[in-house]
Design a protein around this motif. Sequence first.
Motif, PDB file in Angstrom:
ATOM      1  N   GLU A  20      -7.719  -6.769 107.135  1.00  0.00           N
ATOM      2  CA  GLU A  20      -6.794  -5.951 106.355  1.00  0.00           C
ATOM      3  C   GLU A  20      -6.403  -4.687 107.104  1.00  0.00           C
ATOM      4  O   GLU A  20      -5.269  -4.220 107.011  1.00  0.00           O
ATOM      5  CB  GLU A  20      -7.445  -5.613 105.010  1.00  0.00           C
ATOM      6  CG  GLU A  20      -7.629  -6.848 104.125  1.00  0.00           C
ATOM      7  CD  GLU A  20      -8.882  -6.794 103.276  1.00  0.00           C
ATOM      8  OE1 GLU A  20      -9.638  -5.809 103.386  1.00  0.00           O
ATOM      9  OE2 GLU A  20      -9.116  -7.748 102.517  1.00  0.00           O
TER      10      GLU A  20
ATOM     11  N   HIS B 153      -6.975 -14.719 106.843  1.00  0.00           N
ATOM     12  CA  HIS B 153      -5.879 -13.787 106.562  1.00  0.00           C
ATOM     13  C   HIS B 153      -5.363 -13.029 107.785  1.00  0.00           C
ATOM     14  O   HIS B 153      -4.367 -12.317 107.676  1.00  0.00           O
ATOM     15  CB  HIS B 153      -6.329 -12.758 105.510  1.00  0.00           C
ATOM     16  CG  HIS B 153      -6.937 -13.366 104.284  1.00  0.00           C
ATOM     17  ND1 HIS B 153      -6.210 -14.130 103.396  1.00  0.00           N
ATOM     18  CD2 HIS B 153      -8.213 -13.337 103.806  1.00  0.00           C
ATOM     19  CE1 HIS B 153      -7.009 -14.538 102.413  1.00  0.00           C
ATOM     20  NE2 HIS B 153      -8.219 -14.076 102.644  1.00  0.00           N
TER      21      HIS B 153
ATOM     22  N   GLY C  99       0.577  -8.620 100.557  1.00  0.00           N
ATOM     23  CA  GLY C  99      -0.421  -9.389  99.826  1.00  0.00           C
ATOM     24  C   GLY C  99      -1.473  -8.524  99.154  1.00  0.00           C
ATOM     25  O   GLY C  99      -1.460  -7.290  99.238  1.00  0.00           O
ATOM     26  N   THR C 100      -2.406  -9.198  98.493  1.00  0.00           N
ATOM     27  CA  THR C 100      -3.504  -8.515  97.810  1.00  0.00           C
ATOM     28  C   THR C 100      -4.394  -7.796  98.819  1.00  0.00           C
ATOM     29  O   THR C 100      -4.629  -8.280  99.918  1.00  0.00           O
ATOM     30  CB  THR C 100      -4.349  -9.536  97.029  1.00  0.00           C
ATOM     31  OG1 THR C 100      -3.490 -10.272  96.157  1.00  0.00           O
ATOM     32  CG2 THR C 100      -5.418  -8.840  96.207  1.00  0.00           C
ATOM     33  N   ASN C 101      -4.889  -6.623  98.440  1.00  0.00           N
ATOM     34  CA  ASN C 101      -5.778  -5.814  99.279  1.00  0.00           C
ATOM     35  C   ASN C 101      -5.129  -5.379 100.588  1.00  0.00           C
ATOM     36  O   ASN C 101      -5.814  -5.136 101.576  1.00  0.00           O
ATOM     37  CB  ASN C 101      -7.077  -6.569  99.588  1.00  0.00           C
ATOM     38  CG  ASN C 101      -7.962  -6.705  98.375  1.00  0.00           C
ATOM     39  OD1 ASN C 101      -7.874  -5.915  97.441  1.00  0.00           O
ATOM     40  ND2 ASN C 101      -8.819  -7.711  98.377  1.00  0.00           N
ATOM     41  N   ASP C 102      -3.824  -5.298 100.601  1.00  0.00           N
ATOM     42  CA  ASP C 102      -3.113  -4.817 101.785  1.00  0.00           C
ATOM     43  C   ASP C 102      -2.933  -3.308 101.655  1.00  0.00           C
ATOM     44  O   ASP C 102      -2.367  -2.821 100.669  1.00  0.00           O
ATOM     45  CB  ASP C 102      -1.749  -5.506 101.896  1.00  0.00           C
ATOM     46  CG  ASP C 102      -1.108  -5.315 103.266  1.00  0.00           C
ATOM     47  OD1 ASP C 102      -1.123  -4.171 103.768  1.00  0.00           O
ATOM     48  OD2 ASP C 102      -0.607  -6.299 103.826  1.00  0.00           O
TER      49      ASP C 102
ATOM     50  N   GLU D 208       0.364  -1.727 100.573  1.00  0.00           N
ATOM     51  CA  GLU D 208       0.868  -1.773  99.203  1.00  0.00           C
ATOM     52  C   GLU D 208       1.045  -0.362  98.648  1.00  0.00           C
ATOM     53  O   GLU D 208       1.942  -0.101  97.862  1.00  0.00           O
ATOM     54  CB  GLU D 208      -0.094  -2.568  98.313  1.00  0.00           C
ATOM     55  CG  GLU D 208       0.091  -4.064  98.359  1.00  0.00           C
ATOM     56  CD  GLU D 208       1.373  -4.516  97.672  1.00  0.00           C
ATOM     57  OE1 GLU D 208       1.803  -5.633  97.950  1.00  0.00           O
ATOM     58  OE2 GLU D 208       1.952  -3.761  96.872  1.00  0.00           O
TER      59      GLU D 208
END
Length: 253
Positions: free
Chosen positions: A17, A51, A180-183, A186
């Motif tokens: 991430e 990921h 995406g999630t946990n990016d 964001e």
Amino acid sequence: MLQPVGDDVDVYYRLAESLKLLPELRLDTLTILGPAEGDIAYDTLDGLIKHGNGWKELHFITPNSKMLGFAKLDMFMMDPYWRKPQPSTWKAALLERDSMVGSTKATVTIYHSTQASVSGSVIDPRTRQLFEQSVPRKKDSSKFGVAADTAPLAEKKELLVIARRGQGADIAERSRPPFGTNDIREWAYGMTWAEIRRQCIDYLDDKDDFYLSDEDDESDEDNEGSSGRWKLKENARIDSYNHVDDIEWDRTE
């Protein structure tokens, strides 16, 4: 670990991430010296394979074999650290990612050093061998990784995991929203790392025991006008180097 702007909850961002802050990354080979702690090493590599972007080939090296032998570890408000049969599970994950472009050439290979406590032995083809964990029968698959595997835990032999993206796979990281999630992007899209650090790290709670020395902690209790800028304890570990050859690989737990 960062506290997103406008939030009061810390988020533990893994390496995969964190690398999303470098969307222009395009590497033929990314080499990572993993930690000695088996569960942390496994979780880091698992995230990179599932990921990670920015590389065609990933080389992940650990100073021992604990990554493939630790017992399931339950975490508070997080998924458990729970290993699966490897490299078959990682290969399946990479094939699934790259199947979107019709590629079936993604591979994951694990090499195990034949020499104990010898730095760099696993990158020498003469002192390594292929390693593969057997896939349990279906009725036993739910129990795999729950208990520790004592053999890898006892060995002080390096591991090398080589993950290759499939032919034609798009290794580029998305550079614009939505993410995406946990990016991190964001909430930090458009911010430089200096800005993220200033807002999320440099002004931590001035009562944080990890960052403040005992002397600083006591002085801040008597100083209501304290700025709250963090100061690392003398025994806090940080990495500081100007060249890749200056890196000291921590091989201890």
